[in-house]
Motif scaffolding. Structure first.
Motif, short mmCIF file in Angstrom:
data_model
loop_
_atom_site.label_atom_id
_atom_site.label_comp_id
_atom_site.label_asym_id
_atom_site.label_seq_id
_atom_site.Cartn_x
_atom_site.Cartn_y
_atom_site.Cartn_z
N ALA B 67 -29.94 -1.59 -4.03
CA ALA B 67 -30.97 -1.70 -5.07
C ALA B 67 -31.76 -2.98 -4.89
CB ALA B 67 -30.32 -1.63 -6.45
N ALA B 68 -31.04 -4.07 -4.59
CA ALA B 68 -31.74 -5.33 -4.38
C ALA B 68 -32.63 -5.24 -3.16
CB ALA B 68 -30.72 -6.46 -4.23
N ARG B 71 -35.74 -3.48 -4.07
CA ARG B 71 -36.65 -4.30 -4.87
C ARG B 71 -37.40 -5.29 -3.98
NH1 ARG B 71 -32.82 -3.89 -8.98
NH2 ARG B 71 -31.69 -5.74 -8.33
N CYS B 112 -34.55 -11.21 -6.02
CA CYS B 112 -33.85 -9.93 -5.96
C CYS B 112 -32.37 -10.18 -5.78
CB CYS B 112 -34.38 -9.09 -4.79
SG CYS B 112 -36.10 -8.72 -4.96
N GLY B 159 -29.77 3.25 -3.23
CA GLY B 159 -30.24 2.49 -4.39
C GLY B 159 -30.00 3.23 -5.68
N SER B 162 -31.07 4.73 -12.13
CA SER B 162 -30.34 4.21 -13.29
C SER B 162 -31.10 4.62 -14.53
CB SER B 162 -30.26 2.68 -13.19
OG SER B 162 -31.56 2.16 -13.06
N PRO B 280 -34.84 1.58 -8.36
CA PRO B 280 -35.12 0.15 -8.26
C PRO B 280 -36.57 -0.15 -7.91
CG PRO B 280 -33.09 0.69 -7.13
CD PRO B 280 -33.70 1.97 -7.55
#
Lengths: 212, 581
Positions: B67-68, B71, B112, B159, B162, B280
């Motif tokens: 996910a980071a 981003r 991030c 990722g 959510s 993300p």
């Protein structure tokens, strides 16, 4: 009796009636002008014109149609002597009133004054009426400035009807303290009119604003 | 912020890489490649290297979560247009390699969740100290050949989605993928709410080639077409957002998903992402990353798919049909009834407060008394007489407005010059359109309705009322002083003397009349018009433009007439004339 709820929804027609009323006023025919204002839905102006021609009942009808039942009731009880009609207006039989107006402090006080005037006309003892004058006096002197001149005028009238000139003095003094413009002038005019005497007021302590 | 050498400064502008060759933008998709050799050895990256600022290798950033990494990618692609981005994966670490300004990479990576910036020199990832020149070539650091090369899709998949925090924003457009049996309930509810609904059949193909380890995905290997053919319903509403209650209810339909569509700048739908989920990456960046087709991203209950439309959109309103027993009956008119008689138009006494005298109807004997009455009256200035056979009409612009003692007082009810006697009304009451149609009173014809019959007057022959008594002027003799007369005569005679022989005869009358003085008229033939504005006001009034006539009168200080005209205009335009009178 026109219902305020069905005021003209057509602005063109009501504009034409208003123009006709203005032209009749210019031609110095106030009754015709009042008739045109009434047809056009401008009830308050029609009421003013009828009242300037000293026609009490039509003026009261117009004021009530404009939503000002207190004025209508006062006209009936003070200038026409019709207590029952005034109470009918106060009880809300004759017009539709919008919510926020009826909650205002001034409106409630005016209502109480009209009620007091009706009581005086019916011969009630002074003790039952004086508390209303006290409340009005407090409101006149109070920090939130009241700009309706009827509060002072009607309180003075009610006190005069009771022949309690001390309360007249108290009311005018409260008006001066509350910062109402030219209250002292009105007081001295009242004294000269009633007693033919001149009013002497003490030096006013550090009051800001136009006080004459 | 880290220190930098004199060659770079923190506040300097971000250098943008020049755009790559278009031949480089076609990357093979869907294939897993091994670790690549040195960047400057492959021919496809050589031209890019020559265009880029010299001697700066790409930057690889290490993240601990996908996910980071996503981003970081999103922020980086928004800041610079680099098309050669590579992803690597090593056990629990994710690496993103791209060409970027080091300080830009640092600031984005820190935001991030703690990425660590490395230089990608050849295939070695060397930790960036934060200052100083890029490291030289040489084997030190982490060897990227030991990493697994990933694709963007894998990054997106890892990722994940959510749930949206807080309330989801209002949607003006939503797509619902549902099985066919649930379509009519949704369509009925949506049409009741006033939404625009279109639907089409779509087929879903699996998005990820292999199942990710440890995730629960629906069986993607089943080739049964019924399972992967759904109906896509497009709900849209122009003015207001779609009621969220409808979307919540739609999420409870079995085997369905509610999505919001994300379009690329060209307007094609690239992505359908589930209603209350976010990736993300922001929606629009995720949509740009998808080059062809449409993705559907949803949670584990529905899965992620690639969408293939089977047919085009059809409006769902076409699904609504009346039942077989819903009959439409023809209403043919049955023909005229022969035994109806329309009521006769009568004049009845009617109380009309506020009506005034607008005109007066005279007969011939009364016409002879008009001069006696009007001579010396202010009305004589403006009154107009229209003569007829045995009746005559006395008008004035704005109305007579006075009770003359002769004739029949008339009031104008309109539209146009249509008059009835004062104190009367029409029975049955006719609306203005009917009056206009029946009588056709216009600026040339005035109609007076009497009981049982009506009179028509021709307004072309109208004349001022004073014409009745003031037509023949007295004999006018010009009174000139003798000296002026002599001088004028001398002026006249001079050109005559030049032309004539000397000694020509002169007219020597006792009262010399020079020829260029105006002749007194013997008879006024053509009656003059009223004052210009009054004529204009009268024309406006006869035509029916009462408001203009009223304004003219008011401007010229005739308030009573203006008031009367305004009142007539208000009465004519009043939709409900009996409400308040």
């Amino acid at each position: 009796m026109p219902n305020t709820a069905d005021l003209l929804s057509d602005p063109i027609t009501s504009g034409l009636w208003e123009q006709a009323g203005l032209c009749y006023e210019e031609a110095r025919l106030p009754l015709e002008a009042a008739r045109c204002y009434r047809m056009g839905g401008a009830y308050r102006r029609a009421g003013d014109l009828y009242w300037s021609a000293r026609l009490t009942r039509p003026a009261a009808e117009m004021y009530a149609a404009a939503g000002d039942v207190e004025m209508a009731a006062w006209l009936l009880v003070h200038h026409d002597g019709d207590v029952a009609g005034a109470r009918a207006y106060l009880d809300g039989h004759h017009s539709v009133r919008s919510g926020p107006e009826s909650d205002s402090l001034v409106t409630a006080l005016l209502r109480q004054l009209v009620d007091a005037r009706c009581a005086v006309a019916e011969g009630a003892p002074a003790e039952s009426v004086l508390p209303v004058l006290d409340t009005a006096r407090l409101a006149l002197a109070g920090p939130p400035p009241i700009d309706d001149p009827r509060l002072e005028t009607w309180s003075v009238t009610v006190a005069e009807q009771l022949s309690r000139f001390d309360h007249v003095a108290l009311i005018y003094a409260a008006a001066i303290r509350g910062g109402h413009k030219r209250a002292a002038q009105r007081w001295s005019q009242w004294v000269s009119r009633r007693f033919g005497a001149a009013l002497v007021l003490p030096e006013l302590p550090a009051v800001t604003g136009a006080q004459t | 912020m880290t220190l930098h050498g004199p060659a770079r400064s923190a506040g300097g502008p971000i250098e943008r890489l020049p755009p790559d060759d278009p031949s480089l933008s076609a990357q093979p998709a869907g294939s897993i490649q091994g670790s690549t050799p040195r960047p400057d050895a492959t021919p496809r990256s050589a031209p890019r290297k020559s265009q880029a600022p010299p001697a700066r290798p790409p930057v690889a950033v290490r993240f601990s979560t996908a996910a980071a990494a996503l981003r970081y990618l999103g922020a980086l692609t928004a800041a610079s247009a680099d098309t050669d981005v590579r992803f690597f994966r090593n056990a629990t670490e994710w690496w993103v390699q791209a060409s970027a300004e080091p300080d830009l990479a640092h600031s984005i990576a820190r935001s991030c969740s703690g990425g660590q910036v490395h230089w990608a020199v050849d295939h070695w990832f060397r930790r960036d100290r934060g200052f100083g020149p890029p490291p030289a070539h040489g084997p030190s650091g982490v060897d990227s050949r030991t990493f697994a090369r990933m694709e963007l899709l894998d990054l997106v998949r890892a990722g994940g989605l959510s749930p949206t925090s807080g309330r989801p924003g209002p949607l003006s457009e939503a797509m619902v993928l549902l099985p066919g049996f649930a379509l009519d309930a949704l369509v009925r509810r949506g049409l009741n709410l006033g939404l625009d609904i279109h639907y089409r059949t779509v087929r879903l193909h699996s998005l990820f080639p292999t199942a990710a380890p440890g995730t629960k995905t629906p069986s993607q290997t089943v080739a049964d077409p019924d399972l992967t053919t759904l109906v896509e319903v497009a709900l849209s509403s122009e003015r207001r957002p779609i009621p969220p209650a409808l979307l919540t209810a739609a999420t409870r339909i079995p085997l369905s998903v509610v999505c919001r569509p994300v379009r690329d700048p060209l307007g094609d739908t690239r992505l359908l992402i589930q209603y209350r989920m976010t990736a993300p990456l922001p929606d629009h960046q995720l949509a740009v990353l998808n080059r062809a087709g449409t993705w559907v991203l949803a949670d584990a209950a529905f899965g992620c798919w690639r969408l293939e439309p089977v047919n085009g959109y059809q409006p769902a309103a076409a699904l609504v049909v009346p039942t077989a027993s819903f009959a439409i009956l023809d209403q043919q008119p049955l023909g005229e009834y022969a035994d109806t008689t329309p009521p006769v138009l009568r004049l009845v006494p009617a109380r009309r407060p506020g009506q005034r005298v607008d005109a007066v109807l005279l007969d011939s004997t009364e016409l002879r008394t008009v001069p006696l009455l009007l001579a010396g009256h202010p009305l004589a200035e403006i009154a107009i007489i229209v003569e007829g056979a045995d009746h005559h009409l006395l008008l004035a612009p704005g109305g007579i407005l006075e009770d003359l003692a002769i004739g029949l007082s008339l009031t104008c009810i309109g539209p146009g010059p249509l008059y009835i006697p004062l104190g009367r009304g029409l029975s049955p009451h006719l609306p203005p359109a009917a009056r206009r149609n029946l009588f056709q009173a216009d600026s040339d014809h005035a109609i007076v309705i009497l009981d049982g019959h009506a009179l028509r007057f021709f307004l072309n022959g109208r004349r001022p009322a004073w014409y009745l008594w003031a037509t023949v002027p007295p004999q006018v003799s010009t009174q000139l002083p003798a000296g002026t007369a002599t001088a004028l005569r001398a002026l006249e005679q001079q050109p005559a003397e030049v032309a004539q022989r000397p000694g020509g005869e002169q007219g020597s009358s006792a009262v010399p009349q020079p020829s260029h003085l105006p002749e007194a008229p013997e008879q006024i033939e053509q009656p003059e018009q009223l004052d210009t504005w009054r004529a204009e006001a009268l024309n406006a009034e006869l035509t029916g433009d009462l408001r203009r006539a009223a304004q003219l009168h008011r401007r010229h200080n005739e308030p009573l007439r203006a008031a009367r005209l305004f009142e007539r205009a208000a009465r004519e335009s009043d939709p409900d004339p009996w409400a308040r009178s």
